[in-house]
Scaffold this motif. Structure first.
Motif: not given
Ligand code: NAD
Length: 336
Positions: A16-20, A40-41, A49-50
């Motif tokens: 998820a971090t890599a995609l974001i 949860r966000d 952060g959101p």
């Protein structure tokens, strides 16, 4: 490219971090059954952060957000991920999963493989199993190295790695944190399995080289810690199991043609052990490759799952393995 993620554990969060962080891919949905994550966000769980997307406990979100591809990072086993893959394909989504048994399921799960292959073709999508290992170090990389050999007689490889980046699922299957008798019991009742993926790597290599494997021998031994070790998901007192030493030999008749040695443990450096990947191919010419330290398991799994997205989106439909697709490359850096 719109991507949904099924499984928001250690690997799912890395993916998820890599995609974001990438500009061209959009994370549009996250599913996890863990009640402490549900609702949860996603960005808040990641500490960035959101982000505007909440973790859902229902796969129905896939039908709502209609992603191009779903990455599945929930489990290692075909029987557990098959319904998830099926659900995503029926929602007309391509699939990448890091489930070890899905990396080359054709020999170990022939019926499930032909079912998934037919289903993917019917829906015009591609399914791929990948990861650092299986998926890269002890199969795709070895197959690529044989491309410069006139003849291959025997393959010997060792992966000495650190298990600490992985989540609870991996620790349990490796028996990490258990007493010796719990480890032995786990081996007997199938809850401790050591490395999951030898059969898949051997299958992928043997199909690529046209080898007919007639027998496979395996051995698993506990690695008992002399020191205290701790990760976010497990605490290991001295005397408890820190990992599993797993060896496998594959034969064609009487001849051992593939030999893998894979001791996996949490923080091996705490007992002075250096990680590394070593591949030896005996043939014409002989090839010896040493990678020190190891290709790091957590980061590499995240990277290959994300880097394969555009390759999978362009592939012909069906159930594929890494050896069927173009050579993997760092799409993330080329997009940047
Ligand atoms: P983890 O335990 O940290 O995370 C798994 C997550 O999936 C958890 O949050 C869990 O709640 C969720 N989950 C499980 N089943 C679910 C279901 N049916 N529906 C929704 N959510 C579900 O594990 P991890 O370290 O992230 O690894 C994930 C899987 O990937 C493991 O099975 C691991 O063995 C495998 N893996 C493979 C490779 C490879 O090289 N092929 C590398 C790393 C991990």
């Amino acid at each position: 490219m719109r991507i949904a993620l099924w499984g928001f554990g250690a690997m799912g969060r890395g993916i998820a971090t890599a995609l974001i962080q990438s500009d061209l891919i959009k994370l549009v949905g996250v599913i996890d059954r863990d009640p402490s994550l549900s609702g949860r966000d996603v960005g808040e769980i990641l500490g960035i952060g959101p982000y505007g997307i909440r973790v859902s406990d229902s796969p129905e979100i896939i039908r709502k957000v209609n992603p191009d591809l779903v990455i599945i990072a929930t489990s290692s086993f075909v029987r557990e991920v098959l319904p998830q893959v099926e659900f995503a394909v029926k929602a007309c989504s391509n699939v990448i999963t890091i489930a070890e048994e899905m990396v080359f399921p054709f020999y170990t799960y022939p019926d499930e493989s032909s079912y998934l292959d037919d289903l993917a073709k019917r829906y015009g999508v591609t399914i791929l199993g990948t990861g650092v290992n299986p998926g890269f170090v002890l199969d795709t990389l070895i197959i690529a190295l044989t491309g410069v050999c006139l003849k291959v007689e025997r393959i010997v490889a060792r992966r000495i790695n650190d298990l600490s980046p992985f989540g609870k699922t991996v620790m349990e299957s490796q028996g990490v944190g258990k007493t010796l008798s719990e480890f032995e019991k786990g081996l007997r009742d199938g809850k401790v399995v050591g490395h999951i993926g030898f059969h898949q790597s051997i299958g992928m290599i043997s199909r690529a080289l046209g080898w007919r494997i007639t027998r496979v021998e395996e051995e698993r031994r506990p690695i008992v810690s002399k020191v205290y070790r701790e990760t976010p998901v497990v605490k290991i007192e001295p005397g408890l199991v820190a990992g599993c030493e797993h060896l496998v030999k594959a034969y064609m008749g009487d001849k051992c043609v593939i030999e893998f040695y894979h001791p996996q443990q949490v923080y091996p450096h705490l007992e002075g052990i250096e990680t590394g990947d070593y591949i030896e191919i005996y043939g014409d010419p002989d090839i010896k490759l040493a990678i020190r330290p190891e290709i790091p398991g957590g980061k590499a799994t995240v990277a290959i799952a994300v880097n394969m997205i555009p390759i999978v989106l362009r592939a012909e439909s069906g159930l594929k393995c890494m050896a069927d697709l173009p050579v993997p490359r760092s799409m993330l850096s080329c997009w940047r």
